[in-house]
Design a protein around this motif. Structure first.
Motif, short mmCIF file in Angstrom:
data_model
loop_
_atom_site.label_atom_id
_atom_site.label_comp_id
_atom_site.label_asym_id
_atom_site.label_seq_id
_atom_site.Cartn_x
_atom_site.Cartn_y
_atom_site.Cartn_z
N TYR A 98 0.81 -1.21 0.00
CA TYR A 98 0.00 0.00 0.00
C TYR A 98 0.85 1.27 0.00
O TYR A 98 0.52 2.25 -0.68
N PHE A 99 1.94 1.27 0.77
CA PHE A 99 2.76 2.48 0.86
C PHE A 99 3.34 2.82 -0.51
O PHE A 99 3.26 3.97 -0.96
N ALA A 100 3.93 1.85 -1.17
CA ALA A 100 4.53 2.11 -2.48
C ALA A 100 3.48 2.49 -3.51
O ALA A 100 3.68 3.42 -4.31
N ARG A 101 2.37 1.80 -3.50
CA ARG A 101 1.31 2.09 -4.48
C ARG A 101 0.76 3.50 -4.27
O ARG A 101 0.42 4.21 -5.24
N GLY A 102 0.66 3.94 -3.00
CA GLY A 102 0.18 5.28 -2.72
C GLY A 102 1.12 6.36 -3.22
O GLY A 102 0.68 7.48 -3.50
N TYR A 204 -4.37 6.60 0.12
CA TYR A 204 -4.51 5.61 -0.96
C TYR A 204 -5.31 4.40 -0.48
O TYR A 204 -6.20 3.91 -1.18
N GLN A 205 -5.00 3.91 0.71
CA GLN A 205 -5.68 2.73 1.23
C GLN A 205 -7.17 2.98 1.41
O GLN A 205 -8.00 2.12 1.09
N LEU A 206 -7.52 4.16 1.90
CA LEU A 206 -8.95 4.48 2.08
C LEU A 206 -9.65 4.55 0.72
O LEU A 206 -10.76 4.03 0.56
N GLU A 207 -9.03 5.18 -0.23
CA GLU A 207 -9.65 5.27 -1.55
C GLU A 207 -9.74 3.90 -2.22
O GLU A 207 -10.71 3.63 -2.95
N ARG A 208 -8.79 3.05 -1.94
CA ARG A 208 -8.81 1.68 -2.49
C ARG A 208 -10.07 0.93 -2.04
O ARG A 208 -10.63 0.13 -2.79
N PHE A 209 -10.54 1.21 -0.82
CA PHE A 209 -11.73 0.54 -0.29
C PHE A 209 -12.95 1.45 -0.27
O PHE A 209 -13.94 1.17 0.40
N LEU A 242 -16.36 -4.23 3.05
CA LEU A 242 -15.11 -3.51 2.82
C LEU A 242 -14.40 -4.02 1.58
O LEU A 242 -13.92 -3.24 0.75
N ALA A 243 -14.33 -5.34 1.44
CA ALA A 243 -13.66 -5.92 0.28
C ALA A 243 -14.34 -5.51 -1.01
O ALA A 243 -13.70 -5.33 -2.05
N GLY A 244 -15.67 -5.34 -0.96
CA GLY A 244 -16.42 -4.94 -2.14
C GLY A 244 -16.56 -3.44 -2.30
O GLY A 244 -17.19 -2.97 -3.25
N GLY A 245 -15.99 -2.66 -1.37
CA GLY A 245 -16.05 -1.20 -1.46
C GLY A 245 -17.41 -0.62 -1.16
O GLY A 245 -17.72 0.50 -1.60
N SER A 246 -18.24 -1.35 -0.39
CA SER A 246 -19.60 -0.87 -0.13
C SER A 246 -19.90 -0.64 1.35
O SER A 246 -21.05 -0.40 1.72
N ALA A 247 -18.89 -0.71 2.23
CA ALA A 247 -19.11 -0.44 3.65
C ALA A 247 -19.49 1.03 3.86
O ALA A 247 -18.96 1.92 3.19
N GLN A 248 -20.43 1.28 4.78
CA GLN A 248 -21.00 2.61 4.94
C GLN A 248 -20.73 3.18 6.34
O GLN A 248 -20.90 2.49 7.35
N ASN A 249 -20.31 4.46 6.35
CA ASN A 249 -20.15 5.18 7.61
C ASN A 249 -21.51 5.33 8.28
O ASN A 249 -22.48 5.73 7.64
N GLY A 250 -21.57 5.00 9.55
CA GLY A 250 -22.81 5.14 10.30
C GLY A 250 -23.57 3.85 10.46
O GLY A 250 -24.19 3.61 11.50
N SER A 251 -23.53 2.97 9.46
CA SER A 251 -24.23 1.69 9.57
C SER A 251 -23.26 0.54 9.85
O SER A 251 -23.55 -0.34 10.66
N ASP A 252 -22.11 0.53 9.19
CA ASP A 252 -21.13 -0.53 9.39
C ASP A 252 -20.01 -0.11 10.34
O ASP A 252 -19.40 -0.96 11.00
#
Length: 305
Positions: A98-102, A204-209, A242-252
């Motif tokens: 992740y560090f290098a990719r970012g 980068y890691q946050l945007e990845r997920f 999270l793996a699918g990029g659909s986790a939501q703030n407030g519910s998950d």
């Protein structure tokens, strides 16, 4: 003329998979072709990696430390580089990188070494947890247990992203003890019960997920995620989202932004994960940025980290 002439490479031969053969010889040859003198140092499995990197740098007289390994190795070399006041280079060798990719550093050896020869220095703020450097994230609760399970799976099946994801599911299904925390976030206190407190520093890691908080990280803050569900099935469901990029703030999960975070667990010590490595730390756990940035060699285009 190369951007750097003399480097000391800290090579973690246990990082990533082992399908590449003699990585030490290959790295040495590629550096030589790029016109860069090098000393390659390989730590043993039980050595303190930060201390080993410091000693190797002193003995080599090199102008730059280079980490050849995964994010845990890179974090240790970053700490040694920062302490010595020298820049750091990266040859990614991990599972996720992740560090290098970012920083847009290529994941192949040839591309990464080309960056060492032709790149530019970039100021990178360093996070620290109880004085120990982390680059991407640090966490308490279920994630350090995931790392324990991951190690046993890697030993049996080898290192891969699939094995890493499988270790998440196995650890979550066996988790039974949520944390009771008292948090201080930039001076504001609150209490909560959660199975996971995850502090992110990598935009980068946050945007990845597909998670919020990347802009705030670029502005010098941390993003603190706390899981809402306490049952194993809730944690597995959130992990899949999270793996699918659909986790939501407030519910998950809940998301809070802060520059200075202190976590009280009610225990004298707690297991803390840092960039894929785990350490037993004395509480309270304090998370903040170091006062001065680390210089990292990156491609000519300035990345937004």
């Amino acid at each position: 003329m190369p951007a750097v002439r003399n480097v000391c490479v800290i090579l973690n031969e246990r990082s990533g998979d082992h399908s590449e053969g003699d990585r030490r010889a290959r790295i040495s040859a590629l550096l030589d072709e790029a016109g860069i003198e090098s000393k390659i140092a390989v730590p043993s499995g039980d050595e303190d990696l930060v201390a080993f990197a410091r000693k190797s740098l002193e003995q080599s007289g090199a102008e730059m430390l280079v980490a050849a390994g995964g994010d845990g190795t890179i974090a240790a070399v970053a700490a040694a580089s920062h302490d010595a006041g020298v820049p750091m280079g990266v040859i990614p060798q991990g599972t996720f990188n992740y560090f290098a990719r970012g920083l847009e550093i290529p994941e192949d050896m040839e591309g990464a070494i080309e960056v060492l020869a032709t790149g530019r220095l970039h100021d990178m703020p360093l996070g620290e947890v109880n004085g120990e450097v982390f680059l991407n994230n640090t966490s308490l609760g279920v994630y350090p247990l995931i790392l324990q399970r991951r190690e046993s799976i890697y030993e049996r099946w080898g290192r891969s992203r699939l094995a890493a994801y499988w270790s998440v599911i196995l650890a979550l299904t066996g988790f039974r003890r949520p944390l009771k925390l008292r948090l201080t976030l930039d001076g504001r206190e609150e209490r909560l019960r959660t199975p996971l407190a995850f502090v992110a520093k990598s935009a980068y890691q946050l945007e990845r997920f597909n998670l919020d908080g990347a802009d705030e990280i670029r502005d010098g803050h941390f993003a603190l995620f706390t899981a809402k569900g306490e049952r194993s099935i809730d944690l597995v469901r959130t992990a899949l989202k999270l793996a699918g990029g659909s986790a939501q703030n407030g519910s998950d999960f809940d998301l809070q932004i802060a520059r200075d975070i202190t976590i009280h667990t009610g225990r004298k010590h707690t297991l803390v994960a840092r960039d894929g490595e785990k350490t037993l730390m004395k509480t309270p756990i304090r998370i903040r940025l170091r006062d001065a940035p680390l210089q990292v060699m990156v491609p000519g285009t300035q990345p937004e980290q």
